[in-house]
Design a protein around this motif. Structure first.
Motif, PDB file in Angstrom:
ATOM      1  N   ARG A 113       1.023  -1.274   0.281  1.00 54.88           N
ATOM      2  CA  ARG A 113      -0.163  -0.002   0.230  1.00 54.88           C
ATOM      3  C   ARG A 113       0.824   1.088  -0.125  1.00 54.88           C
ATOM      4  NH1 ARG A 113      -5.341  -1.350   1.944  1.00 54.88           N
ATOM      5  NH2 ARG A 113      -5.392  -3.610   2.866  1.00 54.88           N
ATOM      6  N   ARG A 114       0.827   2.013  -0.911  1.00 53.82           N
ATOM      7  CA  ARG A 114       1.471   3.300  -0.878  1.00 53.82           C
ATOM      8  C   ARG A 114       0.767   4.381  -1.569  1.00 53.82           C
ATOM      9  NH1 ARG A 114       4.314   0.873   1.861  1.00 53.82           N
ATOM     10  NH2 ARG A 114       6.363   0.770   2.077  1.00 53.82           N
ATOM     11  N   THR A 115       1.049   5.703  -1.369  1.00 54.62           N
ATOM     12  CA  THR A 115       0.458   6.962  -1.873  1.00 54.62           C
ATOM     13  C   THR A 115       1.542   7.408  -2.739  1.00 54.62           C
ATOM     14  OG1 THR A 115      -1.415   7.474  -0.412  1.00 54.62           O
ATOM     15  CG2 THR A 115      -0.601   9.155  -1.698  1.00 54.62           C
ATOM     16  N   ILE A 116       1.600   7.499  -4.299  1.00 52.85           N
ATOM     17  CA  ILE A 116       2.538   8.151  -4.777  1.00 52.85           C
ATOM     18  C   ILE A 116       2.281   9.581  -5.458  1.00 52.85           C
ATOM     19  CG2 ILE A 116       4.208   7.718  -7.071  1.00 52.85           C
ATOM     20  CD1 ILE A 116       3.249   4.786  -6.634  1.00 52.85           C
ATOM     21  N   VAL A 117       3.085  10.291  -5.420  1.00 53.36           N
ATOM     22  CA  VAL A 117       2.773  11.791  -5.966  1.00 53.36           C
ATOM     23  C   VAL A 117       3.546  11.580  -7.287  1.00 53.36           C
ATOM     24  CG1 VAL A 117       3.015  14.196  -5.693  1.00 53.36           C
ATOM     25  CG2 VAL A 117       2.677  12.681  -3.405  1.00 53.36           C
ATOM     26  N   THR A 118       2.979  12.057  -8.445  1.00 53.09           N
ATOM     27  CA  THR A 118       3.660  12.037  -9.588  1.00 53.09           C
ATOM     28  C   THR A 118       4.515  13.262  -9.648  1.00 53.09           C
ATOM     29  OG1 THR A 118       1.626  13.618 -10.450  1.00 53.09           O
ATOM     30  CG2 THR A 118       1.464  11.230 -10.862  1.00 53.09           C
ATOM     31  N   ASP A 119       5.522  12.759 -10.334  1.00 49.89           N
ATOM     32  CA  ASP A 119       6.798  13.736 -10.767  1.00 49.89           C
ATOM     33  C   ASP A 119       6.317  14.963 -11.630  1.00 49.89           C
ATOM     34  OD1 ASP A 119       7.015  12.836 -13.351  1.00 49.89           O
ATOM     35  OD2 ASP A 119       8.490  11.396 -12.980  1.00 49.89           O
ATOM     36  N   ASP A 120       7.574  15.736 -11.941  1.00 50.93           N
ATOM     37  CA  ASP A 120       7.073  16.907 -12.622  1.00 50.93           C
ATOM     38  C   ASP A 120       6.795  16.559 -14.036  1.00 50.93           C
ATOM     39  OD1 ASP A 120       9.739  16.043 -13.760  1.00 50.93           O
ATOM     40  OD2 ASP A 120      10.586  18.029 -13.237  1.00 50.93           O
ATOM     41  N   LYS A 121       6.871  15.435 -14.520  1.00 50.64           N
ATOM     42  CA  LYS A 121       6.196  14.964 -15.685  1.00 50.64           C
ATOM     43  C   LYS A 121       5.089  14.255 -15.675  1.00 50.64           C
ATOM     44  CE  LYS A 121      10.948  14.706 -18.002  1.00 50.64           C
ATOM     45  NZ  LYS A 121      11.900  13.780 -18.719  1.00 50.64           N
ATOM     46  N   GLY A 122       4.377  14.229 -14.508  1.00 54.55           N
ATOM     47  CA  GLY A 122       3.211  13.540 -14.366  1.00 54.55           C
ATOM     48  C   GLY A 122       3.204  12.108 -14.330  1.00 54.55           C
ATOM     49  N   CYS A 123       4.186  11.544 -14.015  1.00 58.26           N
ATOM     50  CA  CYS A 123       4.599  10.101 -14.002  1.00 58.26           C
ATOM     51  C   CYS A 123       4.578   9.494 -12.666  1.00 58.26           C
ATOM     52  CB  CYS A 123       6.127   9.764 -14.673  1.00 58.26           C
ATOM     53  SG  CYS A 123       6.238  10.139 -16.554  1.00 58.26           S
ATOM     54  N   TYR A 124       4.294   8.383 -12.401  1.00 58.49           N
ATOM     55  CA  TYR A 124       4.238   7.499 -11.366  1.00 58.49           C
ATOM     56  C   TYR A 124       4.856   6.246 -11.939  1.00 58.49           C
ATOM     57  CZ  TYR A 124       0.539   4.393 -12.741  1.00 58.49           C
ATOM     58  OH  TYR A 124      -0.088   3.623 -13.598  1.00 58.49           O
ATOM     59  N   LYS A 125       5.335   5.483 -10.780  1.00 53.68           N
ATOM     60  CA  LYS A 125       6.098   4.316 -10.826  1.00 53.68           C
ATOM     61  C   LYS A 125       6.245   3.540  -9.625  1.00 53.68           C
ATOM     62  CE  LYS A 125      10.285   2.087 -13.008  1.00 53.68           C
ATOM     63  NZ  LYS A 125      11.737   2.291 -13.537  1.00 53.68           N
ATOM     64  N   PHE A 126       5.933   2.044  -9.800  1.00 51.50           N
ATOM     65  CA  PHE A 126       6.089   1.380  -8.525  1.00 51.50           C
ATOM     66  C   PHE A 126       6.645   0.095  -8.770  1.00 51.50           C
ATOM     67  CE2 PHE A 126       1.511   0.541  -9.360  1.00 51.50           C
ATOM     68  CZ  PHE A 126       1.686  -0.768  -9.144  1.00 51.50           C
ATOM     69  N   GLN A 127       7.441  -0.591  -7.800  1.00 46.67           N
ATOM     70  CA  GLN A 127       7.928  -1.982  -7.662  1.00 46.67           C
ATOM     71  C   GLN A 127       7.105  -2.680  -6.738  1.00 46.67           C
ATOM     72  OE1 GLN A 127      11.944  -2.774  -7.393  1.00 46.67           O
ATOM     73  NE2 GLN A 127      11.685  -4.850  -6.377  1.00 46.67           N
ATOM     74  N   SER A 128       6.566  -3.815  -7.039  1.00 42.57           N
ATOM     75  CA  SER A 128       6.095  -4.655  -5.991  1.00 42.57           C
ATOM     76  C   SER A 128       6.162  -6.110  -6.689  1.00 42.57           C
ATOM     77  CB  SER A 128       4.505  -4.297  -6.106  1.00 42.57           C
ATOM     78  OG  SER A 128       3.686  -4.975  -4.988  1.00 42.57           O
ATOM     79  N   ILE A 129       5.121  -6.787  -6.319  1.00 43.42           N
ATOM     80  CA  ILE A 129       4.759  -8.482  -7.065  1.00 43.42           C
ATOM     81  C   ILE A 129       3.393  -8.424  -7.595  1.00 43.42           C
ATOM     82  CG2 ILE A 129       6.488  -9.185  -5.179  1.00 43.42           C
ATOM     83  CD1 ILE A 129       4.261 -10.562  -3.729  1.00 43.42           C
ATOM     84  N   VAL A 130       3.318  -9.419  -8.735  1.00 40.94           N
ATOM     85  CA  VAL A 130       1.983  -9.679  -9.372  1.00 40.94           C
ATOM     86  C   VAL A 130       1.190 -10.314  -8.254  1.00 40.94           C
ATOM     87  CG1 VAL A 130       1.157 -10.724 -11.279  1.00 40.94           C
ATOM     88  CG2 VAL A 130       3.473  -9.997 -11.363  1.00 40.94           C
TER      89      VAL A 130
END
Length: 312
Positions: free
Chosen positions: A179-196
């Motif tokens: 569980r996370r809250t990701i704030v998008t970067d200056d290009k509007g991008c988000y990214k996360f690592q997890s497991i399927v």
């Protein structure tokens, strides 16, 4: 012999009294809803010749659902959550709003207060050794079609056993695992690592499973990942993606599958891709862009602040 009494004046008068419509006090909206629901129940009893035994069996089941805390589980199972989404879609269509990223049901297992990360987050803590590494990423776009910096992407999903942190009956998972809250970067991008994640089913022997079995249905869900996405000047989007290739993608007991919410999953085994993501071995990748819609007359006309959600 079938006897019908619903349309008798004395029954209609009784419904008015039961719903408090003959009293000045109380909440008019609650009275309106209760009167309609009770009318539908009374009429169903009449039309279907529902016996006292059948009625009290239903009451016992409602008690069990409440005791098990599964009202939020049977609700999507009966298609009510999906129907609410369909109504919101119809309202948007009437307003001329196009949802490039479809909404779909929230489910009952969100937890407020997940740790905040900027641009990138690691969701899992590495303890689920059966997990296959997943990299998911994309861009959040505003209603003007441009990338939206500082948008928030709340994400949560289960482990390979089908359990969510904070709701894990084994107590194995740490708070806010996956569980996370990701704030998008200056290009509007988000990214996360997890497991399927894996698909899962309703608790065996539970009142939810009993109801679905009586309907001749199963209680299984395909693997999926939940998302809340918000941005200044935009409506909050509640959605989830299914993992392509899961055999239950089009047979979800919760009816959450929608066109546009089953992105492809790509497997990577080449060293270039592995090193580019700072990983040590093969991984799966999902690219999922998100398009938000503008506020309606300055208001988010679909947000539900009153729903009770778990908080850590």
């Amino acid at each position: 012999m079938s006897v019908k009494i619903f349309d008798k004046p004395e029954v209609q008068d009784f419904l008015t009294k039961v719903a408090g419509l003959d009293k000045p006090d109380g909440n008019p909206r609650v009275k309106q809803i209760v009167h309609r629901l009770l009318s539908d129940i009374y009429k169903a009893i009449d039309d279907l010749d529902i016996t006292p035994d059948e009625y009290w069996t239903g009451i016992a089941w409602l008690n069990e659902i409440g005791a098990a805390g599964q009202a939020g589980l049977i609700s999507p199972g009966l298609g009510i959550d999906h129907f609410l989404d369909e109504r919101l879609d119809a309202i948007d269509e009437a307003l001329g709003i196009k949802n490039e990223t479809p909404r779909t049901i929230e489910g009952p297992l969100y937890v407020a207060g997940a740790p905040i990360a900027h641009g990138f987050a690691r969701l899992d803590d590495g303890t689920d050794t059966n997990g296959h590494t997943l990299i998911m990423h994309g861009t959040v776009y505003g209603d003007d079609g441009k990338p939206l910096p500082d948008a928030t992407v709340e994400v949560w999903h289960c482990d390979t056993r089908g359990f969510y942190s904070h709701f894990d009956p084994t107590g194995k998972q740490a708070p806010f695992n996956m569980r996370r809250t990701i704030v998008t970067d200056d290009k509007g991008c988000y990214k996360f690592q997890s497991i399927v994640p894996k698909g899962y089913g309703v608790p065996p022997g539970s009142p939810t499973e009993q109801a679905l079995s009586a309907l001749g249905r199963h209680g299984q869900r395909p693997a999926h990942i939940h998302l809340f996405i918000s941005g200044d000047g935009h409506r909050k989007l509640t959605t989830q993606i299914n993992i392509a290739g899961d055999p239950l993608v089009n047979d979800d007991f919760a009816y959450a599958t929608r066109d546009g919410l089953v992105p492809e999953i790509v497997e990577h085994t080449d060293e270039v891709s592995i090193k580019a993501n700072s990983l040590s071995g093969p991984f799966a990748e999902i690219k999922f862009d998100i398009h938000l819609t503008a506020l309606v007359d300055g208001v988010d006309n679909q947000i539900n602040e009153l729903r009770k959600r778990a908080a850590a």
